[in-house]
Design an enzyme around this catalytic site. Structure first.
Site, short mmCIF file in Angstrom:
data_model
loop_
_atom_site.label_atom_id
_atom_site.label_comp_id
_atom_site.label_asym_id
_atom_site.label_seq_id
_atom_site.Cartn_x
_atom_site.Cartn_y
_atom_site.Cartn_z
N GLY A 119 -8.72 -36.08 -5.75
CA GLY A 119 -9.45 -34.71 -6.47
C GLY A 119 -8.29 -33.55 -6.91
O GLY A 119 -8.50 -32.81 -7.55
N CYS A 120 -6.64 -34.18 -6.98
CA CYS A 120 -6.13 -33.19 -7.08
C CYS A 120 -5.43 -33.23 -8.96
O CYS A 120 -5.36 -34.22 -9.58
CB CYS A 120 -4.33 -33.43 -6.21
SG CYS A 120 -3.21 -32.32 -6.61
N GLY A 121 -5.02 -31.72 -9.33
CA GLY A 121 -5.41 -31.49 -10.86
C GLY A 121 -4.11 -30.65 -10.96
O GLY A 121 -3.67 -31.61 -12.80
N CYS A 123 -0.99 -31.31 -9.52
CA CYS A 123 0.47 -31.88 -8.65
C CYS A 123 1.55 -31.98 -9.04
O CYS A 123 1.67 -31.97 -10.28
CB CYS A 123 -0.13 -33.39 -8.30
SG CYS A 123 -1.60 -33.51 -6.87
#
Length: 275
Positions: A119-121, A123
Site C-alpha cells: 500500500g505504499c505510494g 517509498c
C-alpha cells in the site's frame, strides 16, 4: 495446536500457507485450517546494484520485474533488459535484472534508495518534486462498453483464485474490447499486481487493445503506471483519489471508478465508454 503456521522447510516460496485457527461465525466456534497469503521481501537488483525492496506475493516475479521497470520508466522497451535471474534465500527473494549499459547508466544518474511496503505510494521519495512524475500522454484508439464492464465484474470474481483462497489479495486484470479476461495477476500489493500484469502483457500481446481493471481504489500511482505504458482505459472497483482524477485528465486517460454490478462512475474522458 492453534496458530501454527505451516511452511515448507525449503526456500522455494509459495503464494500461501496453511494455518490452524479458531473461527467464530454466528456464535459457533470452529477449529479449522485457514489459508494465509504470503508476503516476502523482494529485492530488485539492476546490474548488481540494489534499487528497490518491495513486499510482495512471491509469484510471477519475472513479470513483476519487467512491469516495474516499464511503469517506473527505468526502461522504455522490454528489449533493454538483457537477462533476469531470480534467487531465493532465507531473507527473501532477489530478482537480478541486467540492463543494457546505456539504460543502466541512465538509471544510475537518478537512482535512489527505495523501500516498498504494502500500500505504499511514496517509498524512497526524498523531496516533494520527486513525488509526482510528469504524466505521459496516451493515444486515442480504444473504446469499451458499459455492458462489457458489468460482464467483466462477474468473471473477475471467478478468476481471483488467490483472493478466493486467502481473502487477502488485489488483482489487476487485462480486458479485451469484448470484455474477455485475457490475463489476471494477484498480489498482496495492488501496485505489484499492476506491475505483474504490465510485465506479462509486455511479453505477449501488449497493452494497446483493451483496458485494465483493478480491484482497489484508483490512486495516483496506479494512474501513473497505466499512462507510463500507454494504457488508455483504467477501471477500478473502488473510488479514485482527486489526484488520480487530475492526472488521468491531464494524460488523456479514461478513468472509471466504482465498477460493480450495474454501476460505474466515469471521471475523465468519457468518449471511450460506449453506452
Amino acid at each position: 495446536m492453534l496458530c501454527n503456521l505451516t511452511r515448507s522447510k525449503s526456500i522455494d516460496y509459495v503464494e500461501y500457507s496453511e494455518m490452524e485457527i479458531i473461527k467464530y461465525e454466528n456464535g459457533i466456534k470452529t477449529e479449522c485450517v485457514d489459508f494465509i497469503a504470503e508476503e516476502v521481501p523482494v529485492a530488485l537488483i539492476y546490474n548488481g546494484i540494489s534499487h528497490a525492496v518491495m513486499m510482495a506475493t512471491p509469484s510471477e516475479l519475472k513479470s513483476f520485474a519487467i512491469g516495474f521497470s516499464l511503469s517506473e520508466r527505468i526502461i522504455k522497451d522490454i528489449k533493454e533488459i538483457k537477462h533476469i535471474e531470480i534467487k531465493n534465500n532465507i531473507e527473501g527473494v532477489e530478482v537480478h535484472i541486467e540492463l543494457q549499459m546505456r539504460r543502466f547508466m541512465a538509471l544510475k544518474e537518478r537512482r535512489r534508495s527505495m523501500v516498498g511496503r504494502t500500500g505504499c505510494g511514496l517509498c524512497g521519495v526524498e523531496h516533494l518534486k520527486q513525488a509526482i512524475k510528469p504524466v505521459s500522454q496516451v493515444s486515442n484508439a480504444n473504446t469499451i462498453s458499459l455492458s462489457v464492464i458489468n460482464q467483466s465484474i462477474d468473471v473477475l470474481r471467478q478468476s481471483q483464485l488467490l483472493a478466493r483462497t486467502t481473502g487477502c489479495t488485489h488483482a489487476a486484470v487485462w480486458l479485451d474490447p469484448t470484455g474477455e479476461v485475457k490475463a489476471i495477476y494477484e498480489d498482496v500489493g495492488r501496485h505489484i499486481a499492476m506491475d505483474k500484469l504490465i510485465g506479462a502483457r509486455a511479453q505477449s500481446e501488449g497493452l494497446q487493445q483493451g483496458a485494465i481493471l483493478i480491484t482497489s481504489r484508483a490512486s495516483y500511482e496506479i494512474v501513473q503506471k497505466a499512462t507510463s505504458v500507454g494504457v488508455e482505459i483504467l477501471l477500478a472497483v473502488s473510488a479514485p483519489t482527486a489526484l488520480a482524477i487530475k492526472l488521468a485528465n491531464d494524460s488523456g486517460l479514461t478513468l472509471v471508478g466504482f465498477c460493480r454490478e450495474g454501476r460505474a462512475v466515469i471521471y475523465t474522458h468519457k468518449h471511450r465508454i460506449m453506452t
